[in-house]
Write a protein that holds these residues in place. Structure first.
Motif, PDB file in Angstrom:
ATOM      1  N   UNK A 139       0.979  -1.170   0.008  1.00  0.00           N
ATOM      2  CA  UNK A 139      -0.008  -0.051  -0.019  1.00  0.00           C
ATOM      3  C   UNK A 139       0.883   1.255   0.070  1.00  0.00           C
ATOM      4  N   UNK A 140       2.014   1.099   0.583  1.00  0.00           N
ATOM      5  CA  UNK A 140       2.945   2.291   0.613  1.00  0.00           C
ATOM      6  C   UNK A 140       3.450   2.516  -0.841  1.00  0.00           C
ATOM      7  N   UNK A 141       3.714   1.728  -1.500  1.00  0.00           N
ATOM      8  CA  UNK A 141       4.073   1.888  -3.090  1.00  0.00           C
ATOM      9  C   UNK A 141       3.351   3.027  -3.627  1.00  0.00           C
ATOM     10  N   UNK A 142       1.985   2.848  -3.722  1.00  0.00           N
ATOM     11  CA  UNK A 142       1.089   3.793  -4.380  1.00  0.00           C
ATOM     12  C   UNK A 142       1.188   5.235  -3.857  1.00  0.00           C
ATOM     13  N   UNK A 143       1.548   5.625  -2.610  1.00  0.00           N
ATOM     14  CA  UNK A 143       1.382   6.769  -1.996  1.00  0.00           C
ATOM     15  C   UNK A 143       1.625   7.889  -2.713  1.00  0.00           C
ATOM     16  N   UNK A 144       3.245   7.906  -3.278  1.00  0.00           N
ATOM     17  CA  UNK A 144       3.797   9.029  -3.950  1.00  0.00           C
ATOM     18  C   UNK A 144       3.274   9.439  -5.140  1.00  0.00           C
ATOM     19  N   UNK A 145       2.290   8.245  -5.666  1.00  0.00           N
ATOM     20  CA  UNK A 145       1.829   8.533  -6.999  1.00  0.00           C
ATOM     21  C   UNK A 145       2.594   8.767  -8.122  1.00  0.00           C
ATOM     22  N   UNK A 146       3.626   8.170  -8.386  1.00  0.00           N
ATOM     23  CA  UNK A 146       4.713   8.600  -9.227  1.00  0.00           C
ATOM     24  C   UNK A 146       4.336   7.591 -10.451  1.00  0.00           C
ATOM     25  N   UNK A 147       5.057   7.800 -11.513  1.00  0.00           N
ATOM     26  CA  UNK A 147       4.865   6.828 -12.703  1.00  0.00           C
ATOM     27  C   UNK A 147       5.014   5.324 -12.215  1.00  0.00           C
ATOM     28  N   UNK A 148       6.019   5.035 -11.489  1.00  0.00           N
ATOM     29  CA  UNK A 148       6.507   3.945 -10.843  1.00  0.00           C
ATOM     30  C   UNK A 148       5.106   3.355 -10.018  1.00  0.00           C
ATOM     31  N   UNK A 149       4.782   4.180  -9.110  1.00  0.00           N
ATOM     32  CA  UNK A 149       3.587   3.738  -8.164  1.00  0.00           C
ATOM     33  C   UNK A 149       2.614   3.023  -8.823  1.00  0.00           C
ATOM     34  N   UNK A 150       1.921   3.924 -10.008  1.00  0.00           N
ATOM     35  CA  UNK A 150       0.924   3.601 -10.579  1.00  0.00           C
ATOM     36  C   UNK A 150       1.089   2.391 -11.464  1.00  0.00           C
ATOM     37  N   UNK A 151       2.378   2.166 -11.966  1.00  0.00           N
ATOM     38  CA  UNK A 151       2.429   0.943 -12.938  1.00  0.00           C
ATOM     39  C   UNK A 151       2.523  -0.350 -11.862  1.00  0.00           C
ATOM     40  N   UNK A 152       2.949  -0.488 -10.733  1.00  0.00           N
ATOM     41  CA  UNK A 152       3.358  -1.329  -9.676  1.00  0.00           C
ATOM     42  C   UNK A 152       1.823  -1.744  -9.434  1.00  0.00           C
ATOM     43  N   UNK A 153       1.053  -0.541  -8.820  1.00  0.00           N
ATOM     44  CA  UNK A 153      -0.149  -1.016  -8.484  1.00  0.00           C
ATOM     45  C   UNK A 153      -1.347  -1.509  -9.450  1.00  0.00           C
ATOM     46  N   UNK A 154      -1.053  -1.045 -10.554  1.00  0.00           N
ATOM     47  CA  UNK A 154      -2.137  -1.701 -11.417  1.00  0.00           C
ATOM     48  C   UNK A 154      -1.700  -3.330 -11.898  1.00  0.00           C
ATOM     49  N   UNK A 155      -0.400  -3.468 -11.465  1.00  0.00           N
ATOM     50  CA  UNK A 155      -0.045  -5.350 -11.777  1.00  0.00           C
ATOM     51  C   UNK A 155      -1.279  -5.856 -10.680  1.00  0.00           C
ATOM     52  N   UNK A 156      -1.062  -5.172  -9.267  1.00  0.00           N
ATOM     53  CA  UNK A 156      -1.983  -5.919  -8.150  1.00  0.00           C
ATOM     54  C   UNK A 156      -3.051  -5.662  -8.582  1.00  0.00           C
ATOM     55  N   UNK A 266      20.099   6.431  -2.463  1.00  0.00           N
ATOM     56  CA  UNK A 266      18.756   6.906  -2.701  1.00  0.00           C
ATOM     57  C   UNK A 266      17.685   5.696  -3.091  1.00  0.00           C
ATOM     58  N   UNK A 267      16.559   6.064  -2.680  1.00  0.00           N
ATOM     59  CA  UNK A 267      15.390   4.834  -2.878  1.00  0.00           C
ATOM     60  C   UNK A 267      14.180   5.495  -3.512  1.00  0.00           C
ATOM     61  N   UNK A 268      13.752   5.030  -4.438  1.00  0.00           N
ATOM     62  CA  UNK A 268      12.469   5.573  -5.091  1.00  0.00           C
ATOM     63  C   UNK A 268      12.324   7.084  -5.256  1.00  0.00           C
ATOM     64  N   UNK A 269      13.652   7.400  -6.233  1.00  0.00           N
ATOM     65  CA  UNK A 269      13.515   8.898  -6.449  1.00  0.00           C
ATOM     66  C   UNK A 269      12.391   9.475  -7.487  1.00  0.00           C
ATOM     67  N   UNK A 270      11.358   9.894  -6.751  1.00  0.00           N
ATOM     68  CA  UNK A 270       9.983  10.037  -7.536  1.00  0.00           C
ATOM     69  C   UNK A 270      10.271  11.197  -8.403  1.00  0.00           C
ATOM     70  N   UNK A 271      11.195  12.009  -8.130  1.00  0.00           N
ATOM     71  CA  UNK A 271      11.308  13.090  -9.249  1.00  0.00           C
ATOM     72  C   UNK A 271      12.055  12.639 -10.435  1.00  0.00           C
ATOM     73  N   UNK A 272      12.997  11.571 -10.462  1.00  0.00           N
ATOM     74  CA  UNK A 272      13.164  11.120 -11.708  1.00  0.00           C
ATOM     75  C   UNK A 272      12.220  10.281 -12.380  1.00  0.00           C
ATOM     76  N   UNK A 273      11.336   9.493 -11.594  1.00  0.00           N
ATOM     77  CA  UNK A 273      10.189   8.732 -12.298  1.00  0.00           C
ATOM     78  C   UNK A 273       9.110   9.526 -12.996  1.00  0.00           C
ATOM     79  N   UNK A 274       8.963  10.819 -12.244  1.00  0.00           N
ATOM     80  CA  UNK A 274       7.889  11.880 -12.691  1.00  0.00           C
ATOM     81  C   UNK A 274       6.336  11.331 -12.370  1.00  0.00           C
ATOM     82  N   UNK A 275       5.618  12.153 -12.731  1.00  0.00           N
ATOM     83  CA  UNK A 275       4.213  11.865 -12.132  1.00  0.00           C
ATOM     84  C   UNK A 275       3.714  10.766 -13.337  1.00  0.00           C
ATOM     85  N   UNK A 276       2.560  10.110 -13.068  1.00  0.00           N
ATOM     86  CA  UNK A 276       2.067   9.012 -14.051  1.00  0.00           C
ATOM     87  C   UNK A 276       1.704   9.985 -15.193  1.00  0.00           C
TER      88      UNK A 276
END
Ligand code: HEM
Length: 415
Positions: A139-156, A266-276
């Motif tokens: 559930x923590x994965x989705x919270x930053x709502x980055x591109x990565x969060x949305x892709x990972x959560x959509x698998x689930x 660094x971990x989960x650099x959301x600025x690099x991933x960007x928004x969805x």
């Protein structure tokens, strides 16, 4: 003075004499459970800090001239605060360390047969703790709502939807409708900061209560010491103040290590991933989800069939049946490997050829699934990877079983 005041009202001395004078057997591997516990404490403390600043919403807001989801914008702002980024990294690293410590602790309990009578119940509580901790990470994965969060959560999301008969209901309950929708972030936030911590605190409390009631297994070296000592129940360190001093020092040492790692890695650099955005590239989840991710990679994409009106798809097999089966096998272990007398000492893994080699083979199987999560970069075809996985795990099981049998034959024969 304060103690006396409180003692007169709460009879603290009774608690101190009864509980804090208990003895805790000392063994370095017992620190694994403590690492899990201490990481959880760090997660709660850093989580409270993040909770004050995070905005659980996927509504679009302006950030540096661009429109991005509010959750994403709030995490970027946290990263820009003094100490903000390091606290977010400490939170994420602590989650990783907690899961690694849980797995190592589980292995310690398994290989030393500490799950046997009377500790079957605590083994089951432990499995519950592991499952809920994974839910926290997910559930923590989705919270930053980055591109990565949305892709990972959509698998689930597709895995949840693939549960036969009740998939639609489960996905609506967890994801508050279809994913992504405006309801998902608040729903995940509620599960992540309320339901999961409450469940973990309750279950950790139960785990510790059972541990205190049943007493810890002891290192086998205590047996001879105890016989010489007139058979005292436990040899070890009193909880207060010796064990407490060791634990607190160990906590600060662990915190120091986590801060050090978080500073440099660094971990989960959301600025690099960007928004969805549409057309997200392939992204791998954190290592502990790679077991399921790797399994999904090995299943042929067209493997689907129907059973009693319910559809079984590759997502059902990899994301639902496989994890449920793994947990069920682990849950059954104390009931299959039974002993009549209580197991008061840690067993020597070398003296248990079947269980130890089964654990080694199982561990290699799960490790190979993590590797399977990388087949695209390793350029290995799924069928070939499946063969490697089966050969490596059965091979490791067979070889370790044969060697351990030989070792025990020689040991018993006195050779
Ligand atoms: C949040 C996760 C967990 C925490 C915080 C935790 C904490 C602890 C601690 C501090 C101990 C005493 C020290 C030690 O033996 O390491 C312990 C013992 C124990 N744990 Fe856990 N644990 C967790 C998960 C698990 C899991 C996943 C299992 C197994 C499936 C498990 C099974 C046991 C058992 C059977 C004991 C008693 C061991 C003995 O008497 O030798 N625990 N746990």
């Amino acid at each position: 003075m304060v103690f006396k005041w409180l003692d007169e009202r709460l009879e603290l001395r009774e608690f101190k004499d009864h509980f804090l004078s208990k003895t805790f057997p000392a063994h370095p591997t017992f620190l694994l459970g403590e690492i899990a516990l201490f990481s959880f404490i760090t997660l709660v403390v850093t989580g409270v800090f993040l909770g004050f600043l995070y905005e659980p919403s996927s509504k679009m807001v302006a950030l540096f001239g661009a429109m991005v989801p509010a959750a994403y914008a709030s995490v970027v702002r946290i990263d820009l605060l003094p100490m903000g980024m390091i606290i977010r990294r400490i939170h994420h690293w602590s989650a990783m360390i907690m899961i690694a410590a849980i797995l190592a602790h589980l292995m310690r309990v398994y290989f030393t047969a500490s799950y046997r009578k009377p500790r079957e119940l605590n083994w089951l509580v432990g499995l519950g703790l592991w499952t809920i901790t994974m839910g926290g990470a997910f559930t923590g994965y989705l919270l930053p709502y980055s591109k990565f969060s949305v892709t990972a959560t959509s698998i689930a999301y597709y895995i949840a939807k693939s549960v036969p008969w009740i998939g639609g209901w489960i996905s609506r309950l967890l994801f508050a409708g279809t994913f992504p929708s405006d309801g998902t972030v608040p729903r995940f936030f509620f599960i992540h900061v309320m339901l999961i911590p409450i469940a973990l605190i309750g279950l950790i409390g139960l785990h510790m209560l059972i541990l205190v009631k049943q007493k810890h297994t002891e290192p086998i070296s205590n047996k001879s010491k105890k016989e010489a000592d007139g058979g005292r129940r436990l040899i070890g360190i009193p909880i207060w103040p010796e064990q407490a001093a060791i634990s607190v020092s160990f906590y600060f040492f662990l915190l120091f290590v986590v801060v050090l790692i978080a500073t440099y890695i660094p971990l989960n650099p959301i600025e690099t991933y960007g928004p969805p955005s549409p057309g997200t590239p392939v992204m791998r989840p954190d290592w502990y989800f790679l077991i399921v991710y790797g399994f999904l990679k090995l299943i042929p994409g067209d493997l689907s069939f129907s059973i009693l009106g319910g559809k079984i798809t590759p997502e059902t097999i990899g994301g639902v049946i496989f994890p449920t089966f793994t947990i069920a096998v682990l849950a059954l272990i104390p009931f299959l490997d039974r002993v009549k007398e209580p197991q008061n000492y840690m067993a020597n893994p070398l003296h248990r050829p079947f269980m130890t080699s089964f654990g080694v083979g199982g561990g290699i199987f799960l490790g190979m699934l993590v590797v399977a999560g990388y087949i695209d970069v390793l350029h290995i075809a799924p069928q070939r990877m499946l063969v490697y996985t089966i050969v490596a795990s059965i091979g490791a099981w067979g070889i370790s079983y044969a060697l351990l049998r030989l070792y025990n034959k020689k040991r018993k024969g006195g050779g």
